[in-house]
Design an enzyme around this catalytic site. Structure first.
Site, PDB file in Angstrom:
ATOM      1  N   GLY A  34      -7.837 -13.631 -28.805  1.00  0.00           N
ATOM      2  CA  GLY A  34      -9.279 -13.445 -28.715  1.00  0.00           C
ATOM      3  C   GLY A  34      -9.731 -11.997 -28.591  1.00  0.00           C
ATOM      4  O   GLY A  34     -10.792 -11.627 -29.101  1.00  0.00           O
TER       5      GLY A  34
ATOM      6  N   LYS B 290      -0.702 -15.608 -36.891  1.00  0.00           N
ATOM      7  CA  LYS B 290      -1.889 -14.791 -36.600  1.00  0.00           C
ATOM      8  C   LYS B 290      -1.792 -13.426 -37.276  1.00  0.00           C
ATOM      9  O   LYS B 290      -2.804 -12.889 -37.747  1.00  0.00           O
ATOM     10  CB  LYS B 290      -2.058 -14.624 -35.085  1.00  0.00           C
ATOM     11  CG  LYS B 290      -2.519 -15.904 -34.397  1.00  0.00           C
ATOM     12  CD  LYS B 290      -2.739 -15.708 -32.899  1.00  0.00           C
ATOM     13  CE  LYS B 290      -3.258 -16.984 -32.267  1.00  0.00           C
ATOM     14  NZ  LYS B 290      -3.394 -16.869 -30.793  1.00  0.00           N
TER      15      LYS B 290
ATOM     16  N   ASN C 135       8.263 -12.336 -30.828  1.00  0.00           N
ATOM     17  CA  ASN C 135       8.069 -12.374 -29.382  1.00  0.00           C
ATOM     18  C   ASN C 135       8.648 -11.081 -28.815  1.00  0.00           C
ATOM     19  O   ASN C 135       9.848 -10.838 -28.937  1.00  0.00           O
ATOM     20  CB  ASN C 135       8.801 -13.591 -28.812  1.00  0.00           C
ATOM     21  CG  ASN C 135       8.602 -13.726 -27.320  1.00  0.00           C
ATOM     22  OD1 ASN C 135       8.059 -12.833 -26.656  1.00  0.00           O
ATOM     23  ND2 ASN C 135       9.053 -14.831 -26.764  1.00  0.00           N
TER      24      ASN C 135
ATOM     25  N   CYS D  77       1.539   2.977 -13.490  1.00  0.00           N
ATOM     26  CA  CYS D  77       2.083   2.139 -14.567  1.00  0.00           C
ATOM     27  C   CYS D  77       1.823   0.688 -14.157  1.00  0.00           C
ATOM     28  O   CYS D  77       1.299   0.429 -13.071  1.00  0.00           O
ATOM     29  CB  CYS D  77       3.568   2.412 -14.809  1.00  0.00           C
ATOM     30  SG  CYS D  77       4.723   1.459 -13.813  1.00  0.00           S
TER      31      CYS D  77
ATOM     32  N   CYS E  54      -5.762 -25.876 -18.913  1.00  0.00           N
ATOM     33  CA  CYS E  54      -6.327 -25.107 -20.005  1.00  0.00           C
ATOM     34  C   CYS E  54      -7.289 -24.053 -19.457  1.00  0.00           C
ATOM     35  O   CYS E  54      -8.276 -24.374 -18.800  1.00  0.00           O
ATOM     36  CB  CYS E  54      -7.059 -26.046 -20.964  1.00  0.00           C
ATOM     37  SG  CYS E  54      -7.649 -25.219 -22.421  1.00  0.00           S
TER      38      CYS E  54
HETATM   39  P1  ATP Z   1      -4.740 -19.589 -24.978  1.00  0.00           P
HETATM   40  O1  ATP Z   1      -3.608 -19.034 -24.182  1.00  0.00           O
HETATM   41  O2  ATP Z   1      -6.043 -19.531 -24.250  1.00  0.00           O
HETATM   42  O3  ATP Z   1      -4.477 -20.896 -25.617  1.00  0.00           O
HETATM   43  P2  ATP Z   1      -4.097 -17.482 -26.818  1.00  0.00           P
HETATM   44  O4  ATP Z   1      -2.655 -17.783 -26.592  1.00  0.00           O
HETATM   45  O5  ATP Z   1      -4.589 -17.257 -28.211  1.00  0.00           O
HETATM   46  O6  ATP Z   1      -4.981 -18.631 -26.222  1.00  0.00           O
HETATM   47  P3  ATP Z   1      -5.353 -14.973 -26.068  1.00  0.00           P
HETATM   48  O7  ATP Z   1      -5.589 -14.399 -24.729  1.00  0.00           O
HETATM   49  O8  ATP Z   1      -6.509 -15.226 -26.944  1.00  0.00           O
HETATM   50  O9  ATP Z   1      -4.488 -16.267 -25.863  1.00  0.00           O
HETATM   51  O10 ATP Z   1      -4.387 -13.995 -26.871  1.00  0.00           O
HETATM   52  C1  ATP Z   1      -3.170 -13.512 -26.406  1.00  0.00           C
HETATM   53  C2  ATP Z   1      -2.271 -13.353 -27.612  1.00  0.00           C
HETATM   54  O11 ATP Z   1      -1.083 -12.670 -27.228  1.00  0.00           O
HETATM   55  C3  ATP Z   1      -1.871 -14.686 -28.219  1.00  0.00           C
HETATM   56  O12 ATP Z   1      -2.176 -14.697 -29.595  1.00  0.00           O
HETATM   57  C4  ATP Z   1      -0.367 -14.750 -27.970  1.00  0.00           C
HETATM   58  O13 ATP Z   1       0.331 -15.410 -28.994  1.00  0.00           O
HETATM   59  C5  ATP Z   1       0.015 -13.278 -27.875  1.00  0.00           C
HETATM   60  N1  ATP Z   1       1.227 -13.074 -27.078  1.00  0.00           N
HETATM   61  C6  ATP Z   1       1.415 -13.391 -25.785  1.00  0.00           C
HETATM   62  N2  ATP Z   1       2.656 -13.095 -25.388  1.00  0.00           N
HETATM   63  C7  ATP Z   1       3.301 -12.557 -26.459  1.00  0.00           C
HETATM   64  C8  ATP Z   1       4.633 -12.074 -26.691  1.00  0.00           C
HETATM   65  N3  ATP Z   1       5.545 -12.095 -25.722  1.00  0.00           N
HETATM   66  N4  ATP Z   1       4.955 -11.621 -27.920  1.00  0.00           N
HETATM   67  C9  ATP Z   1       4.021 -11.612 -28.906  1.00  0.00           C
HETATM   68  N5  ATP Z   1       2.757 -12.052 -28.750  1.00  0.00           N
HETATM   69  C10 ATP Z   1       2.395 -12.544 -27.551  1.00  0.00           C
END
Ligand code: ATP
Length: 290
Positions: free
Chosen positions: A46, A90, A113, A187, A211
């Site tokens: 988001g 994404k 990841n 940090c 959620c």
């Molecule tokens: P929600 O958790 O509310 O269902 P979301 O996972 O899209 O939604 P956001 O806060 O909108 O959460 O976005 C965070 C983004 O960071 C997500 O798209 C998630 O996939 C990404 N993300 C989180 N942890 C990692 C990681 N370890 N490596 C790569 N991307 C990550």
């Protein structure tokens, strides 16, 4: 743009001239410097996807995008992604939309990841140029969990790379941005963040299927604050804010300075603090000359 007196139509349709006006109006010394800047956006959710779009529309030179997730219908209450992109990663969906908006931006997508062992190494390698130093001007953290933030913190401490952290609260009504400059500011390990301080294990929260709430408004505002601070940092105008909070219920925007913790658990942070302190006299001379 300019208006044709006869037809009343806008004849100057180049969006770049509007950005260059920032230079003519004396806000920015050299706007075109943005074309040589590289920014990494970690997490294309988001906040990250909107931040990436803003940077693309501002004419950033290169954008590195990281995420492991796919676009889902559940994401449609946020900005940026469209229903027909469901099922795409994404990063690929973002590359598709952003290259259509501004084909001059060099886009790199990393579907990965960053917190796994291999992920950590691949993430660090993608940010490193030959010789071992950082190849980016700034890293933006737009992830939603503690582990991923700690990974960004570690990689940026190792590369001596400034990054900006962002976050939106679980109840969707507040958020913050924070600049982390190795050795100069706290940090991410110097000060325990709120989730840790309050004893909430967010992995447990997620596993129980709770959620979190989300609003496109708060996420859009935090993305805007993050990219505004990014533009100030990259183009050298105004004041770069070290910490800026946003609390929507009372429209409260707290700012603060967070000094590094000399007893930080992270050895690389303590090393960066020592290096920073050693450069103190040089900085004083430069400041006096300016
Ligand atoms: P929600 O958790 O509310 O269902 P979301 O996972 O899209 O939604 P956001 O806060 O909108 O959460 O976005 C965070 C983004 O960071 C997500 O798209 C998630 O996939 C990404 N993300 C989180 N942890 C990692 C990681 N370890 N490596 C790569 N991307 C990550």
């Amino acid at each position: 743009g300019k208006i044709d007196k006869m037809s009343g139509e806008v004849v100057d349709s180049n969006p770049y001239s509007r950005l260059m006006a920032l230079q003519r109006m004396g806000i920015v010394k050299d706007y075109e410097a943005i074309r040589n800047k590289t920014v990494a956006v970690v997490g294309m959710g988001g906040v990250g996807s909107v931040a990436a779009e803003m940077l693309t529309r501002c004419g950033i030179g290169s954008l590195l995008m990281y995420d492991y997730d796919k676009v889902e219908l559940a994401n449609m209450n946020r900005l940026f992604f469209r229903p027909e992109q469901c099922g795409m990663t994404k990063t690929d969906a973002a590359a598709q939309t952003l290259s259509g908006i501004n084909p001059d931006v060099a886009l790199e997508s990393y579907t990965m990841n960053i917190t796994t062992l291999e992920g950590f190494d691949a993430f660090k390698a993608s940010l490193t140029k030959e010789g071992g130093s950082s190849r980016v001007d700034l890293v933006l953290s737009c992830v939603d969990n503690y582990e991923a933030r700690m990974t960004i913190n570690q990689v940026c401490l190792e590369l001596n790379q400034t990054w900006m952290e962002s976050g939106v609260s679980e109840d969707a009504v507040s958020g913050h941005i924070q600049v982390v400059a190795p050795g100069d500011t706290a940090c991410f390990a110097c000060v325990p963040p709120l989730v840790v301080a309050s004893g909430i294990d967010e992995r447990t929260l997620k596993r129980e299927g709770v959620c979190a709430a989300s609003l496109p408004t708060t996420m859009g505002i935090i993305a805007g604050l993050l990219v505004q601070n990014t533009l100030k940092y990259l183009l050298g105008f105004g004041q770069v804010t070290q910490y800026l909070g946003y609390s929507s219920l009372k429209d409260f925007f707290p700012t603060m300075q967070i000094k590094p913790n000399t007893g930080c658990d992270n050895a690389m942070c303590r090393r960066r603090q020592a290096e920073w302190a050693a450069r103190e006299p040089q900085r004083a001379v430069a400041a006096a000359a300016a």
